[in-house]
Scaffold this active site. Sequence first.
Site, PDB file in Angstrom:
ATOM      1  N   LYS A  16       0.960  -1.222   0.090  1.00 25.84           N
ATOM      2  CA  LYS A  16       0.154  -0.088  -0.011  1.00 25.84           C
ATOM      3  C   LYS A  16       0.915   1.219   0.039  1.00 25.84           C
ATOM      4  O   LYS A  16       2.177   1.244   0.311  1.00 25.84           O
ATOM      5  CB  LYS A  16      -0.716   0.009   1.286  1.00 25.84           C
ATOM      6  CG  LYS A  16      -1.933   1.024   1.293  1.00 25.84           C
ATOM      7  CD  LYS A  16      -2.931   0.887   2.474  1.00 25.84           C
ATOM      8  CE  LYS A  16      -3.912  -0.250   2.322  1.00 25.84           C
ATOM      9  NZ  LYS A  16      -4.878  -0.286   3.530  1.00 25.84           N
ATOM     10  N   LYS A  67      -6.534  -5.420  -5.328  1.00 24.42           N
ATOM     11  CA  LYS A  67      -7.688  -4.771  -4.362  1.00 24.42           C
ATOM     12  C   LYS A  67      -7.914  -3.363  -5.153  1.00 24.42           C
ATOM     13  O   LYS A  67      -7.187  -2.578  -5.305  1.00 24.42           O
ATOM     14  CB  LYS A  67      -7.129  -4.536  -2.971  1.00 24.42           C
ATOM     15  CG  LYS A  67      -7.471  -5.516  -2.090  1.00 24.42           C
ATOM     16  CD  LYS A  67      -6.332  -5.215  -0.658  1.00 24.42           C
ATOM     17  CE  LYS A  67      -6.857  -4.003   0.131  1.00 24.42           C
ATOM     18  NZ  LYS A  67      -6.081  -3.730   1.150  1.00 24.42           N
TER      19      LYS A  67
END
Length: 236
Positions: free
Chosen positions: A27, A85
Amino acid sequence: MILLVSPKDVAEAYEAIEGGADIIDVKNPPEGSLGANFPWVIKEIREATPEGRLVSAAIGDVPYKPGTVTLAALGATVSGADYIKVGLYGTRSYQEAVDVMKNVTKAVKYVGEDKIVVAAGYADAYRIGGVDPLVIPKVARDAGCDVAMLDTAVKDGKTLFDHMSIELLKEFVEETHKYGMKCALAGSIKIEEIPMLKEIGCDIVGVRGAACTKGDRNEGRIQKDLVKEIVKVCKE
């Protein structure tokens, strides 16, 4: 319950791995809730992660631009991510969300049928004009995804539970399972809140702040001892 921990670089990834996280989720916090990191960072973290341990990559809090999002998903996939994601930030309707996710699924599965596609909505969608979080399981199902997820879009200290009651979260989990998919929940979740997620049948819990020094997702760093504590709660 499976634990997903979100490092932003290789050093943090090693801490998450040594702490026992099940999924290493690449991330980039400065770019948002599901901020996308760079392809080379995903590749480095995939190489650092032991075989058999899965790597996830967030590809952003995305706009309603299916072509752009699909290319980002493909980039994360070929960089080595097992889970892709997608934060449905700029999709304003069920149809727009399905349009984005269907194309992402097509691109990701073209590279590898075993790759896992995650449709992520936001518990605080009302703050950003996003898709109702309770519609996300249907979006994921109709787009051919593998996981339906909720996170929080605005990182202001409020948690998943500030925006949705445990009853609504349970409804989300049950609907996701009814469609034959896995359910993931995240959103500034504190370690003491994890047992509630286990109780409602959540499959995957995602954390960053709870695994960071000072509980700070932006300024803090992931520490293996904090990860170990969370793992213990998830596996109890």
